[in-house]
Design an enzyme around this catalytic site. Structure first.
Site, PDB file in Angstrom:
ATOM      1  N   GLY A 126      -3.413 -24.330 -14.906  1.00 29.19           N
ATOM      2  CA  GLY A 126      -3.002 -23.909 -16.242  1.00 29.19           C
ATOM      3  C   GLY A 126      -3.879 -22.819 -16.806  1.00 29.19           C
ATOM      4  O   GLY A 126      -4.238 -22.840 -17.986  1.00 29.19           O
ATOM      5  N   TYR A 287       0.994 -39.002 -24.072  1.00 26.85           N
ATOM      6  CA  TYR A 287      -0.157 -38.097 -24.002  1.00 26.85           C
ATOM      7  C   TYR A 287      -1.469 -38.883 -23.984  1.00 26.85           C
ATOM      8  O   TYR A 287      -2.351 -38.634 -23.159  1.00 26.85           O
ATOM      9  CB  TYR A 287      -0.121 -37.145 -25.195  1.00 26.85           C
TER      10      TYR A 287
END
Length: 413
Positions: A126, A287
């Site tokens: 990322g 999450y």
């Protein structure tokens, strides 16, 4: 423990402090403002001891009120300060890092100031935007060869172009890797091992936050697979390049939100909870659980791979980036609080610190926030939880990869 900010000389005492020595040579520090004493230096966090004979013409005596005094017969000087203090030896009682050199206001570039990372290879997931980009940029501008593991090749190329605009001598490479596909992760690892023989730093930075319920091509919930499972798999596949490094490091980006995870027992480690169905899906819970799994992964990996320094970190709260792209309400919230939260450079500092700080060498399995070690939740240190998660994760990967007719072997250790 937090220490006072550094001065030009870390050995210089703050105003109101005095350095003294006991009869057996141990140095202690008196704070005249608070009328208190302590054994550790108020700036460096270290202890000192003096040894050996006094210099010529010096004599140690006990005054009438019981205090130690030092007399220089040549210059007729009487003082409470041991003349050997200038040659005192510093020591620490633990090998763990205790002195905080950086904090929440530090940037990744300041953490790396003066470091030469030429010859080092770092792979960052990322890395084309946000915190990952600032991490890659900071390492590359200090000489490290940085491999940007990204799904979007165009964005990765744009990111490298930005870095090279600052310094055209930087070395950046692209590794195509879609974390929503285990087969793509396998291909990325194979590609890396074909192109590079050594990996010094692996930073598992990629993550998604608050997406609508989505299943990956492998049939797992998106947050679970991208934030944890695929990066778990990538790490195992890169074992050999990491072993080829002299002092390899793995940095796993987690979050303080791990403290709100609903995974608190072995019974919670079932596939339906790790990768929930649509009816059981809540984005925030997914999450929190994924970031808790990152810490459990760090804990277990540090026990299994003792040849590698494995560290976990929290980059910052509500840092403005494209991680909030799935919700316009979250975008608005992140925008509103942006002036009060960390910049991307500040958010990247803890990852960079964990990846490069010499004092962390060999101190594996630790959790960092604001470039300082802190305690994770008790559940993140649960050996039964971490071992069970490791086993289930392998099983879930095997179930998918066995179906792939192009995969003839599985690189589990």
């Amino acid at each position: 423990m937090n220490y006072l900010e550094e001065s030009d000389s870390e050995d210089e005492l703050p105003p109101g402090w005095e350095e003294r020595v006991t009869l057996d040579g141990n140095v202690y520090y008196a704070n005249h403002y608070k009328q208190a004493t302590q054994w550790i230096h108020p700036r460096s966090g270290r202890k000192k001891i003096v040894s050996g004979d006094l210099p010529a013409d010096w004599e140690k005596q006990i005054s009438d009120d019981g205090k130690i005094i030092y007399i220089n017969h040549t210059n007729n000087i009487t003082t409470y300060t041991d003349p050997r203090l200038a040659f005192a030896s510093e020591y620490m009682e633990t090998s763990q890092p205790t002195r905080q050199r950086f904090d929440g206001s530090s940037t990744a570039m300041s953490v790396l100031h003066g470091q030469d990372l030429r010859g080092k290879y770092a792979l960052i997931t990322g890395a084309n935007s946000g915190i990952g980009f600032e991490t890659a940029r900071s390492l590359a501008l200090h000489g490290c060869t940085v491999i940007l593991a990204c799904r979007d090749i165009k964005k990765a190329k744009d990111a490298i172009k930005k870095i090279k605009n600052e310094n055209n001598t930087t070395i950046c490479e692209i590794l195509e890797c879609d974390l929503s596909s285990l087969n793509s992760v396998k291909n990325a690892a194979d590609n890396f091992k074909y192109r590079f023989k050594t990996l010094d730093i692996l930073i598992l930075n990629a993550g998604v936050f608050y997406p609508p319920y989505t299943l990956t091509v492998d049939g797992y919930e998106l947050t679970y697979q991208v934030n944890y499972l695929s990066q778990f798999y990538l790490t195992l596949l890169l074992d050999h390049p990491l072993r080829n490094s002299d002092k390899p490091r793995i940095v796993i980006v987690s979050s303080e939100s791990h403290r709100f995870s609903s995974i608190t027992s072995v019974d919670d480690l079932q596939q339906f909870k790790l990768s929930p169905t649509a009816s059981n899906y809540w984005p925030m819970s997914a999450y929190n659980n994924s970031k808790h799994m990152n810490l459990l992964f760090c804990h277990e990996l540090s026990r299994r791979w003792q040849h590698i320094t494995v560290l976990c970190c929290h980059p910052g709260n509500l840092v403005y980036s494209n991680i909030a792209r799935y919700s316009w309400l979250l975008k608005l919230l992140f925008l509103i609080v942006k002036p009060f939260t960390k910049s991307l450079q500040q958010a990247a500092s803890t990852s960079v610190y964990c990846a490069t700080a010499q004092e962390l060498e060999g101190n594996s399995g630790l959790y960092f926030n604001n470039c300082h070690q802190c305690d994770p939740s008790n559940y993140a240190l649960d050996n039964l939880l971490s071992t069970k998660l490791w086993t289930i994760s392998q099983e879930m990967i095997l179930n998918i990869m066995k179906k792939d007719k192009y995969t003839n072997e599985l690189d589990f250790n």
